[in-house]
Design a protein around this motif. Structure first.
Motif, mmCIF file in Angstrom:
data_model
loop_
_atom_site.group_PDB
_atom_site.id
_atom_site.type_symbol
_atom_site.label_atom_id
_atom_site.label_comp_id
_atom_site.label_asym_id
_atom_site.label_seq_id
_atom_site.Cartn_x
_atom_site.Cartn_y
_atom_site.Cartn_z
ATOM 1 N N MET B 14 0.843 -1.213 0.000
ATOM 2 C CA MET B 14 0.000 0.000 0.000
ATOM 3 C C MET B 14 0.873 1.255 0.000
ATOM 4 S SD MET B 14 -3.210 0.272 -0.102
ATOM 5 C CE MET B 14 -3.607 1.844 -0.800
ATOM 6 N N ASP B 15 1.982 1.185 0.755
ATOM 7 C CA ASP B 15 2.906 2.316 0.825
ATOM 8 C C ASP B 15 3.460 2.618 -0.576
ATOM 9 O OD1 ASP B 15 4.669 4.169 2.372
ATOM 10 O OD2 ASP B 15 6.230 2.882 1.546
ATOM 11 N N LEU B 17 2.085 1.812 -3.469
ATOM 12 C CA LEU B 17 1.006 2.308 -4.340
ATOM 13 C C LEU B 17 0.751 3.801 -4.089
ATOM 14 C CD1 LEU B 17 -1.428 1.589 -6.329
ATOM 15 C CD2 LEU B 17 -2.803 1.548 -4.267
ATOM 16 N N LEU B 18 0.702 4.163 -2.817
ATOM 17 C CA LEU B 18 0.429 5.573 -2.480
ATOM 18 C C LEU B 18 1.575 6.472 -2.936
ATOM 19 C CD1 LEU B 18 -1.120 5.016 1.048
ATOM 20 C CD2 LEU B 18 -2.315 5.905 -0.938
ATOM 21 N N MET B 19 2.804 6.003 -2.735
ATOM 22 C CA MET B 19 3.992 6.756 -3.195
ATOM 23 C C MET B 19 3.888 7.017 -4.690
ATOM 24 S SD MET B 19 6.523 7.657 -1.291
ATOM 25 C CE MET B 19 7.115 7.443 0.354
ATOM 26 N N ARG B 21 1.127 6.737 -6.727
ATOM 27 C CA ARG B 21 -0.092 7.375 -7.252
ATOM 28 C C ARG B 21 -0.387 8.762 -6.719
ATOM 29 N NH1 ARG B 21 -1.265 5.211 -11.945
ATOM 30 N NH2 ARG B 21 -0.701 3.014 -11.863
ATOM 31 N N MET B 22 0.107 9.040 -5.545
ATOM 32 C CA MET B 22 -0.295 10.326 -4.943
ATOM 33 C C MET B 22 0.692 11.453 -5.176
ATOM 34 S SD MET B 22 -2.188 9.482 -1.387
ATOM 35 C CE MET B 22 -2.720 11.147 -1.083
ATOM 36 N N ARG B 23 1.953 11.123 -5.462
ATOM 37 C CA ARG B 23 2.951 12.187 -5.615
ATOM 38 C C ARG B 23 2.592 13.049 -6.825
ATOM 39 N NH1 ARG B 23 7.987 12.512 -3.298
ATOM 40 N NH2 ARG B 23 6.915 11.596 -1.564
ATOM 41 N N ALA B 24 2.461 14.334 -6.607
ATOM 42 C CA ALA B 24 2.087 15.282 -7.668
ATOM 43 C C ALA B 24 2.635 16.643 -7.270
ATOM 44 C CB ALA B 24 0.570 15.341 -7.776
ATOM 45 N N VAL B 26 3.096 20.158 -5.747
ATOM 46 C CA VAL B 26 2.439 20.760 -4.585
ATOM 47 C C VAL B 26 1.773 22.075 -5.037
ATOM 48 C CG1 VAL B 26 2.811 21.718 -2.280
ATOM 49 C CG2 VAL B 26 4.141 19.755 -3.047
ATOM 50 N N PRO B 27 0.478 22.251 -4.765
ATOM 51 C CA PRO B 27 -0.185 23.496 -5.205
ATOM 52 C C PRO B 27 0.375 24.719 -4.473
ATOM 53 C CG PRO B 27 -1.629 22.218 -3.796
ATOM 54 C CD PRO B 27 -0.418 21.381 -4.029
#
Lengths: 186, 110
Positions: B14-15, B17-19, B21-24, B26-27
């Motif tokens: 899960m770690d 997958l999150l690393m 898929r979520m890295r984008a 920063v607004p």
């Protein structure tokens, strides 16, 4: 370089420059905390939250006695305000159907794989939305912004070990939710 | 694989997958954010400062006149009425000065 307590005292006496310095010091952290609670679909709303938080703080500066750190105070105000805004914004969430997923995935070879990947991303985001706000915030700060555990702990007003346990529990819950939807993690 | 090992493997999965898929990016806040806040805060305190004193003065005058009328209708002479009002005014002013002084000391100690 003045510390927060000195700047707060000057701002309480009406020094606008001191208040501007506090805004400069905390604007990004306040905004990121708001984004981490509201999610990527509500970035303009997160900026509104940051703006309203600073005005609220300016309004109540006189009553701030300095028993807690200024940082803890502003983070607490931000967290509560963002959670309230999220409650209202939830009803205005744009509906995304599978056409949007097709558009996201594009076309051509490997379309099926891309579709599956886009579907998993969408499911992941939906699952994150169902987690408790503290878990969502910790997760987004850690995986999206790449913030250190110590920074997250400061913004949420909890010890570092608690943040680690939030992240662990959030991953466990997400794993279970994705499995229930028939999606794998690899 | 023991149960603990199984849970650790799931957590690691899960770690990752999150690393992934979520890295984008920063607004960021809009460039005029700070200016907007400072301007709004200044407007806010100007208005508040002006109206606070007007409301406070109106309140003091209205309550003094009301007390004066009530005491006079109750048959009290002008001298005791003026005495009571003067004592109340001096007492309130002393209390406000004491509170302000204490707040200033607390702030300077902080």
């Amino acid at each position: 370089m003045h510390d927060d307590a000195q700047l707060v005292a000057s701002a309480q006496d009406g020094d606008q420059k001191a208040f501007a310095e506090l805004v400069r010091r905390y604007r990004d952290r306040v905004f990121r905390l708001a984004v981490s609670i509201l999610g990527r679909e509500f970035i303009p709303e997160a900026e509104d939250v940051a703006q309203e938080v600073f005005l609220k703080i300016h309004h109540s500066l006189k009553t701030f006695r300095g028993e807690a750190q200024f940082g803890s105070w502003i983070y607490r105000v931000t967290f509560n305000h963002a959670v309230n805004v999220k409650e209202r914004a939830r009803f205005r969430r744009p509906h995304e159907d599978d056409t949007a997923l097709h558009r996201l995935a594009g076309s051509g070879p490997g379309l099926e794989k891309q579709m599956e990947s886009a579907q998993r991303d969408k499911a992941l985001e939906e699952c994150i939305e169902t987690l408790p706000e503290l878990y969502q915030s910790a997760l987004r700060q850690y995986y999206w912004f790449g913030s250190a555990v110590g920074e997250i702990a400061e913004s949420l007003g909890v010890p570092e070990n608690t943040v680690k346990s939030y992240l662990h529990r959030a991953r466990k819950m997400l794993h279970g939710m994705l499995k229930e939807r028939g999606l794998s993690c690899d | 694989m023991t149960e603990t090992e199984h849970h650790d493997a799931e957590d690691l999965e899960m770690d990752r997958l999150l690393m992934d898929r979520m890295r984008a990016p920063v607004p960021a806040l809009s460039s005029n954010f700070e200016r907007k806040i400072v301007r709004a805060a200044k407007r806010d305190s100007d208005l508040l400062g002006r109206y606070r004193w007007i409301v406070f003065a109106a309140y003091v005058v209205a309550s003094a006149l009301t007390s004066l009328a009530i005491m006079h209708n109750a048959g009290l002479g002008w001298l005791p009425i003026v005495g009571i009002l003067a004592a109340a005014t001096v007492g309130s002013a002393a209390f406000v000065a004491w509170k302000t002084g204490r707040a200033a000391v607390a702030r300077s100690e902080a």
